[in-house]
Design an enzyme around this catalytic site. Structure first.
Site, PDB file in Angstrom:
ATOM      1  N   GLU A 235      -5.402  -1.228 -90.520  1.00  0.00           N
ATOM      2  CA  GLU A 235      -6.032   0.135 -91.030  1.00  0.00           C
ATOM      3  C   GLU A 235      -6.948  -0.180 -92.444  1.00  0.00           C
ATOM      4  OE1 GLU A 235      -4.116   3.716 -90.896  1.00  0.00           O
ATOM      5  OE2 GLU A 235      -5.609   4.782 -91.682  1.00  0.00           O
TER       6      GLU A 235
ATOM      7  N   LYS B  34      -8.016   0.127 -86.892  1.00  0.00           N
ATOM      8  CA  LYS B  34      -8.312   1.667 -87.338  1.00  0.00           C
ATOM      9  C   LYS B  34      -9.030   1.449 -88.530  1.00  0.00           C
ATOM     10  CE  LYS B  34      -5.410   5.727 -88.295  1.00  0.00           C
ATOM     11  NZ  LYS B  34      -4.274   6.265 -87.901  1.00  0.00           N
TER      12      LYS B  34
HETATM   13  P1  13P Z   1      -6.339  11.215 -90.649  1.00  0.00           P
HETATM   14  O1  13P Z   1      -6.786  11.217 -89.291  1.00  0.00           O
HETATM   15  O2  13P Z   1      -5.843  12.389 -91.142  1.00  0.00           O
HETATM   16  O3  13P Z   1      -7.045  10.639 -91.626  1.00  0.00           O
HETATM   17  O4  13P Z   1      -4.943  10.242 -90.585  1.00  0.00           O
HETATM   18  C1  13P Z   1      -4.902   9.101 -89.915  1.00  0.00           C
HETATM   19  C2  13P Z   1      -3.910   8.337 -90.541  1.00  0.00           C
HETATM   20  O5  13P Z   1      -2.943   7.636 -90.033  1.00  0.00           O
HETATM   21  C3  13P Z   1      -4.350   7.599 -91.879  1.00  0.00           C
HETATM   22  O6  13P Z   1      -3.571   6.604 -92.230  1.00  0.00           O
END
Ligand code: 13P
Length: 342
Positions: free
Chosen positions: A177, A219
């Site tokens: 991510e 992500k």
């Molecule tokens: P949000 O969808 O609230 O941005 O959170 C997703 C997430 O896991 C951030 O690390």
């Protein structure tokens, strides 16, 4: 650990019509969410809230996996079933956030590096024993005239790949991510350029560190105008600009891109995902791994009161259903009215 278990888990997480619930807010972040509805952040309130989400009847039609936090993976439902066991019994794959947060990056004012590699091999082993089959690590990057620096981009990419390698060694699918933050007054082109730089570094490091991309998920942020800019790009421009960056930088071996919502409204997050899928087909599945955009209406309906649990579950079920429709480009804003009818 057969390599194909990782492939199968990654594919199952982006199964048709399904996506991931991010319920891995750290103790500090969930306190902020609870503050917004005037609920005290006690361990029992945090457990009760997660219980509400995970026991929502039928939500497994739309939710393939849930990302848990260290405290949550050790908690149980009101009747004593450990959360990972409950989720698995519904066919939902338990996951775990394993980074320990974005910390100030030395000699780089205003930038961060995500920590959590020390002892990670041992922690992953324990999480697997507790039922986790995938993990998450989030790096963040801010945009302004001088940021992100190449230094910030590459140290975070390096750490993401070290995390991903340890996950694959332990039999967990790493969700990688890299989140380019959308705070600021930059335009969508600045977001696109930064997202491209970040993805380029991430896939270079993943390759150099021997990651099996078929057993990973990405992500990322969607490519948006900065939240403080007055003329924000519309849904189709966001979809096309975002897709252009992923097509340039995300290898086709990656089974799925599961977006974070990053502070967009819940309906915007659904509309953007829908438009990207409507503009397909693509080499990867395009799905969701939303925190706020799946939970906001449920949190608001709940207000910490047991008598509101059903209404909160209806709100969560509805948002999950809308995002499921967006997985195949079949969402329309008129479907929002179903919320009260479910
Ligand atoms: P949000 O969808 O609230 O941005 O959170 C997703 C997430 O896991 C951030 O690390």
């Amino acid at each position: 650990m057969a390599a194909n278990e990782l492939h199968e888990t990654a594919k199952a997480l982006v199964a048709e019509g399904k996506g991931i619930l991010a319920a891995d807010e750290s103790t500090g972040t969930i306190k902020k969410r609870f503050d917004s509805i005037g609920v005290e952040s006690t361990e029992e309130n945090r457990r009760a809230y997660r219980d509400l989400l995970f026991t929502t009847e039928g939500v497994e039609e739309f939710i393939s996996g849930v990302i848990l936090y260290d405290e949550t993976i050790r908690q149980s439902t009101t009747d004593g079933t450990p959360f990972p066991k409950l989720l698995a019994s519904k066919g939902i794959i338990p996951g775990i956030k394993v980074d320990t947060g974005a910390k100030p990056l030395a000699l780089a004012e205003g930038e961060t590096v995500t920590e959590g590699l020390d002892g990670l091999r041992e922690r992953l082993q324990e999480y697997r024993e507790l039922g986790a089959r995938f993990a998450k690590w989030r790096a963040t990057y801010s945009i302004d005239a001088n940021r992100p620096s190449e230094y910030c981009v590459w140290v975070n990419a390096h750490a993401l790949a070290r995390y991903a390698a340890l996950c694959q060694e332990a039999g967990l699918v790493p969700i990688v991510e890299p989140e380019v933050l959308m705070d600021g007054d930059h335009d969508i082109h600045a977001s696109a350029k930064t997202t491209g730089r970040v993805l380029n570094a991430v896939y270079t490091e993943l390759h150099d560190q021997r990651i099996d991309l078929y057993g990973t998920l990405l992500k990322p942020n969607m490519v948006l105008s900065g939240y403080d800019t007055p003329n924000r790009a519309g849904v189709d421009e966001v979809a096309d600009t975002s897709l252009d960056e992923y097509h340039r930088h995300v290898p086709a071996a990656v089974p799925g891109i599961v977006f974070l919502s990053g502070g967009q409204s819940d309906e915007d997050a659904t509309a953007h995902l829908n438009a990207m899928n409507a503009h397909g087909p693509h080499p990867w599945q395009l799905s969701f791994s939303y925190g706020r955009a799946l939970q906001a209406p449920a949190l608001k309906a709940w207000q910490g009161k047991p008598e509101n649990v059903e209404a909160a579950q209806r709100a969560f079920y509805h948002r999950a259903k809308m995002n499921s429709a967006a997985r195949s480009g079949l969402y329309a804003p008129e479907m929002e009215r179903e919320a009260v009818a479910v």
